[in-house]
Write a protein that holds these residues in place. Structure first.
Motif, PDB file in Angstrom:
ATOM      1  N   VAL A  13       0.841  -1.197   0.000  1.00 51.80           N
ATOM      2  CA  VAL A  13       0.000   0.000   0.000  1.00 51.80           C
ATOM      3  C   VAL A  13       0.875   1.246   0.000  1.00 51.80           C
ATOM      4  O   VAL A  13       0.592   2.214  -0.712  1.00 51.80           O
ATOM      5  N   LYS A  14       1.940   1.236   0.769  1.00 51.02           N
ATOM      6  CA  LYS A  14       2.848   2.388   0.786  1.00 51.02           C
ATOM      7  C   LYS A  14       3.465   2.600  -0.588  1.00 51.02           C
ATOM      8  O   LYS A  14       3.635   3.736  -1.040  1.00 51.02           O
ATOM      9  N   GLN A  15       3.768   1.517  -1.284  1.00 47.83           N
ATOM     10  CA  GLN A  15       4.312   1.632  -2.633  1.00 47.83           C
ATOM     11  C   GLN A  15       3.258   2.198  -3.588  1.00 47.83           C
ATOM     12  O   GLN A  15       3.571   3.030  -4.437  1.00 47.83           O
ATOM     13  N   LEU A  16       2.018   1.767  -3.437  1.00 45.56           N
ATOM     14  CA  LEU A  16       0.943   2.302  -4.271  1.00 45.56           C
ATOM     15  C   LEU A  16       0.733   3.789  -4.030  1.00 45.56           C
ATOM     16  O   LEU A  16       0.508   4.546  -4.975  1.00 45.56           O
ATOM     17  N   ILE A  17       0.819   4.220  -2.777  1.00 42.48           N
ATOM     18  CA  ILE A  17       0.686   5.645  -2.458  1.00 42.48           C
ATOM     19  C   ILE A  17       1.776   6.434  -3.165  1.00 42.48           C
ATOM     20  O   ILE A  17       1.534   7.485  -3.756  1.00 42.48           O
ATOM     21  N   THR A  18       2.983   5.909  -3.136  1.00 40.77           N
ATOM     22  CA  THR A  18       4.111   6.565  -3.802  1.00 40.77           C
ATOM     23  C   THR A  18       3.889   6.625  -5.306  1.00 40.77           C
ATOM     24  O   THR A  18       4.103   7.663  -5.926  1.00 40.77           O
ATOM     25  N   ASP A  19       3.443   5.519  -5.887  1.00 38.07           N
ATOM     26  CA  ASP A  19       3.207   5.484  -7.334  1.00 38.07           C
ATOM     27  C   ASP A  19       2.123   6.471  -7.751  1.00 38.07           C
ATOM     28  O   ASP A  19       2.256   7.160  -8.759  1.00 38.07           O
ATOM     29  N   THR A  40      -3.417   8.883   6.536  1.00 38.91           N
ATOM     30  CA  THR A  40      -2.404   7.906   6.143  1.00 38.91           C
ATOM     31  C   THR A  40      -1.692   8.352   4.878  1.00 38.91           C
ATOM     32  O   THR A  40      -0.468   8.261   4.775  1.00 38.91           O
ATOM     33  N   VAL A  41      -2.451   8.857   3.930  1.00 42.09           N
ATOM     34  CA  VAL A  41      -1.849   9.342   2.683  1.00 42.09           C
ATOM     35  C   VAL A  41      -0.955  10.543   2.969  1.00 42.09           C
ATOM     36  O   VAL A  41       0.152  10.639   2.440  1.00 42.09           O
ATOM     37  N   ASN A  42      -1.412  11.451   3.815  1.00 41.18           N
ATOM     38  CA  ASN A  42      -0.598  12.615   4.165  1.00 41.18           C
ATOM     39  C   ASN A  42       0.708  12.198   4.822  1.00 41.18           C
ATOM     40  O   ASN A  42       1.769  12.729   4.498  1.00 41.18           O
ATOM     41  N   LYS A  43       0.634  11.268   5.755  1.00 44.13           N
ATOM     42  CA  LYS A  43       1.839  10.818   6.453  1.00 44.13           C
ATOM     43  C   LYS A  43       2.836  10.197   5.484  1.00 44.13           C
ATOM     44  O   LYS A  43       4.023  10.499   5.520  1.00 44.13           O
ATOM     45  N   ASN A  44       2.342   9.361   4.589  1.00 41.28           N
ATOM     46  CA  ASN A  44       3.234   8.707   3.636  1.00 41.28           C
ATOM     47  C   ASN A  44       3.748   9.667   2.575  1.00 41.28           C
ATOM     48  O   ASN A  44       4.869   9.522   2.112  1.00 41.28           O
ATOM     49  N   SER A  45       2.958  10.653   2.201  1.00 43.79           N
ATOM     50  CA  SER A  45       3.435  11.609   1.197  1.00 43.79           C
ATOM     51  C   SER A  45       4.502  12.529   1.812  1.00 43.79           C
ATOM     52  O   SER A  45       5.428  12.922   1.118  1.00 43.79           O
ATOM     53  N   LYS A  46       4.391  12.834   3.100  1.00 44.56           N
ATOM     54  CA  LYS A  46       5.437  13.618   3.750  1.00 44.56           C
ATOM     55  C   LYS A  46       6.740  12.828   3.785  1.00 44.56           C
ATOM     56  O   LYS A  46       7.815  13.371   3.555  1.00 44.56           O
ATOM     57  N   ASN A  47       6.645  11.522   4.065  1.00 44.21           N
ATOM     58  CA  ASN A  47       7.830  10.679   4.051  1.00 44.21           C
ATOM     59  C   ASN A  47       8.411  10.597   2.640  1.00 44.21           C
ATOM     60  O   ASN A  47       9.617  10.584   2.454  1.00 44.21           O
ATOM     61  N   PHE A  48       7.547  10.573   1.654  1.00 45.94           N
ATOM     62  CA  PHE A  48       7.964  10.501   0.254  1.00 45.94           C
ATOM     63  C   PHE A  48       8.766  11.757  -0.116  1.00 45.94           C
ATOM     64  O   PHE A  48       9.829  11.679  -0.714  1.00 45.94           O
ATOM     65  N   HIS A  49       8.292  12.929   0.289  1.00 50.90           N
ATOM     66  CA  HIS A  49       8.975  14.173  -0.048  1.00 50.90           C
ATOM     67  C   HIS A  49      10.249  14.362   0.765  1.00 50.90           C
ATOM     68  O   HIS A  49      11.205  14.949   0.265  1.00 50.90           O
ATOM     69  N   SER A  50      10.302  13.865   1.976  1.00 47.90           N
ATOM     70  CA  SER A  50      11.507  14.028   2.787  1.00 47.90           C
ATOM     71  C   SER A  50      12.631  13.092   2.326  1.00 47.90           C
ATOM     72  O   SER A  50      13.796  13.348   2.575  1.00 47.90           O
ATOM     73  N   ASP A  51      12.272  12.008   1.623  1.00 47.95           N
ATOM     74  CA  ASP A  51      13.292  11.099   1.089  1.00 47.95           C
ATOM     75  C   ASP A  51      14.010  11.708  -0.104  1.00 47.95           C
ATOM     76  O   ASP A  51      15.083  11.254  -0.472  1.00 47.95           O
ATOM     77  N   GLY A  52      13.419  12.710  -0.727  1.00 46.22           N
ATOM     78  CA  GLY A  52      14.041  13.374  -1.862  1.00 46.22           C
ATOM     79  C   GLY A  52      13.838  12.671  -3.176  1.00 46.22           C
ATOM     80  O   GLY A  52      14.592  12.843  -4.113  1.00 46.22           O
ATOM     81  N   ARG A  53      12.804  11.854  -3.264  1.00 48.76           N
ATOM     82  CA  ARG A  53      12.551  11.150  -4.526  1.00 48.76           C
ATOM     83  C   ARG A  53      11.727  11.978  -5.452  1.00 48.76           C
ATOM     84  O   ARG A  53      11.026  12.824  -5.175  1.00 48.76           O
TER      85      ARG A  53
END
Length: 53
Positions: A13-19, A40-53
């Motif tokens: 699910v986390k991978q799908l959120i990223t995709d 949940t989407v907000n939390k994972n999208s913040k992690n996505f942006h902080s990773d620098g991808r």
């Protein structure tokens, strides 16, 4: 993907959120498609942006 009550903790699910985020879909679209919480989407999208991808 497995059928469970709270699927948002699964790596799939986390991978799908990223995709979906990469495809420039909004948070509401993501929550509707994956049937998970907006928070949940907000939390994972913040992690996505902080990773620098």
């Amino acid at each position: 993907m497995q059928h469970c009550k709270y699927c948002s903790y699964l790596l799939e699910v986390k991978q799908l959120i990223t995709d979906i985020a990469v495809n420039m879909s909004g948070i509401r679209d993501t929550t509707r498609v994956l049937k998970i919480s907006r928070n949940t989407v907000n939390k994972n999208s913040k992690n996505f942006h902080s990773d620098g991808r």
